[in-house]
Write an enzyme that holds these catalytic residues in place. Structure first.
Site, PDB file in Angstrom:
ATOM      1  CG  ASP A  11      32.254  16.528  44.529  1.00 39.41           C
ATOM      2  OD1 ASP A  11      32.178  16.727  45.756  1.00 39.41           O
ATOM      3  OD2 ASP A  11      31.691  17.237  43.683  1.00 39.41           O
ATOM      4  N   GLY A  39      29.647  25.413  48.563  1.00 39.79           N
ATOM      5  CA  GLY A  39      30.227  26.742  48.640  1.00 39.79           C
ATOM      6  C   GLY A  39      31.236  26.985  47.530  1.00 39.79           C
ATOM      7  N   GLY A 222      12.611  24.788  34.579  1.00 38.73           N
ATOM      8  CA  GLY A 222      13.111  26.160  34.726  1.00 38.73           C
ATOM      9  C   GLY A 222      13.080  26.660  36.148  1.00 38.73           C
ATOM     10  CG  ASP A 243      27.087  14.514  36.685  1.00 32.67           C
ATOM     11  OD1 ASP A 243      26.188  14.580  37.550  1.00 32.67           O
ATOM     12  OD2 ASP A 243      28.291  14.439  36.966  1.00 32.67           O
ATOM     13  N   GLY A 248      22.485  23.009  40.322  1.00 30.90           N
ATOM     14  CA  GLY A 248      21.881  23.976  41.230  1.00 30.90           C
ATOM     15  C   GLY A 248      22.887  24.995  41.728  1.00 30.90           C
ATOM     16  CG  ASP A 249      26.126  23.878  44.150  1.00 26.48           C
ATOM     17  OD1 ASP A 249      25.238  24.256  44.940  1.00 26.48           O
ATOM     18  OD2 ASP A 249      26.796  22.849  44.331  1.00 26.48           O
ATOM     19  N   GLY A 284      30.767  15.864  36.585  1.00 28.74           N
ATOM     20  CA  GLY A 284      31.467  16.570  37.653  1.00 28.74           C
ATOM     21  C   GLY A 284      30.817  17.894  37.977  1.00 28.74           C
ATOM     22  CB  SER A 288      29.790  20.406  34.662  1.00 29.18           C
ATOM     23  OG  SER A 288      29.216  20.816  35.895  1.00 29.18           O
TER      24      SER A 288
END
Length: 301
Positions: A11, A39, A222, A243, A248-249, A284, A288
């Site tokens: 990234d 992934g 939530g 950030d 979500g990952d 990041g 994070s």
């Protein structure tokens, strides 16, 4: 055991006071690089949550390959399923605004070379009861091959329908658990502008029709999910985001780890929602992602 078949990126992150409008140039306030890829992010989140994890994917033969895998290697993720290929490692160009919102452009690079055969081989190494986690930053044919092979072997599959592609709705129909944000869910369900009550109605209808578990992440609101004929709602933490990249990952990987360890579904959702909130407190994607102890501390606090 969790196997993650998906993307591995480096990234490139620029921060600005606000995100630019189309055609506008702004002065940035900072720049950093960090390992990423949906992934790899989810693999690291599952590993930090306590599960054994194997990563399957591809990196290029370039200067980004080693740093893209560094945190996974440090955490003890099995990287024997990662293939080095000619060309560049995948990259993501990320703009982060002052309130934590972001804009992302992903360049697939080596991720675009993941093959159907590689996907099937990954599943063949799995056992009944293992979890296979996938996203949509590798070729759709490889995702489909993995989902099909997993069903034949009794492997539980979790598909995160991000980034949303033309193949997402069809592929979602092959997974046991589908995780989508609210925008992705509307596109998957063919319904738009859903208020919360209507969204839950559509969610339950889709669950009853397919028997699949559907999970919708709602950011600060939530998560809501349908599983075993019931609707489940869960909140994260009240935070001021720094950030949101990787939140979500982190949710997906933590959810997979909780289910892998046999935690009840409601508590798995809560754990994943808290982890996703914590991931918004640092810049990041991979740096994070919280550890299991950090999540436990907030669950008990």
């Amino acid at each position: 055991m969790i196997t993650v078949l998906g993307s591995i990126n480096m990234d490139l992150i620029a921060t600005t006071a606000r995100l630019p409008e189309p055609g506008e140039t702004l002065a940035g306030t900072g720049f950093a690089t960090a390992a990423g890829g949906k992934g790899a992010n989810q693999a690291l989140a599952a590993r930090r949550a306590g599960s054994g994890v194997r990563m399957v994917g591809a990196v290029g033969k370039d200067e980004f390959a080693r740093p893209a895998l560094a945190l996974l290697d440090e955490a003890g993720v099995d990287l024997t399923g990662v293939s080095p290929v000619e060309g560049p490692t995948g990259t993501a160009l990320i703009l982060v605004g002052g309130t934590g919102e972001n804009m992302i452009v992903v360049v697939p690079g080596a991720n675009g070379t993941v093959t159907d055969a590689q996907a099937r081989t990954a599943v063949e190494a799995m056992s009944d009861g293992d979890i296979l986690m996938l996203q949509l930053e590798i070729p759709a044919t490889a995702v489909e091959a993995a989902l099909t092979a997993a069903r034949a072997r009794g492997v539980t599959t979790i598909l995160n329908t991000a980034p949303l592609t033309d193949q997402a709705a069809r592929l979602a129909g092959l997974a046991d658990v589908v995780v989508a944000n609210e925008t992705e869910f509307e596109l998957l369900s063919g319904r738009s502008d859903l208020d919360p009550a209507a969204r839950e109605d559509v969610l339950m209808q889709l669950h009853r029709e397919t028997g699949q578990t559907y999970v919708i992440t709602l950011g600060a609101d939530g998560v809501v999910a349908a599983r075993d004929g019931a609707l489940h709602r869960m909140k994260g933490l009240k935070i001021e985001p720094v950030d949101t990249v990787g939140a979500g990952d982190t949710f997906c990987g933590t959810l997979a780890a909780a289910l892998d360890s046999g935690i009840a579904f409601d508590q798995a959702l809560r754990r994943a929602a808290v982890a996703g909130s914590l991931a918004c407190l640092k810049p990041g994607a991979q740096p994070s992602i919280p550890t299991r102890d950090e999540v436990e501390g907030r669950l008990q606090g």
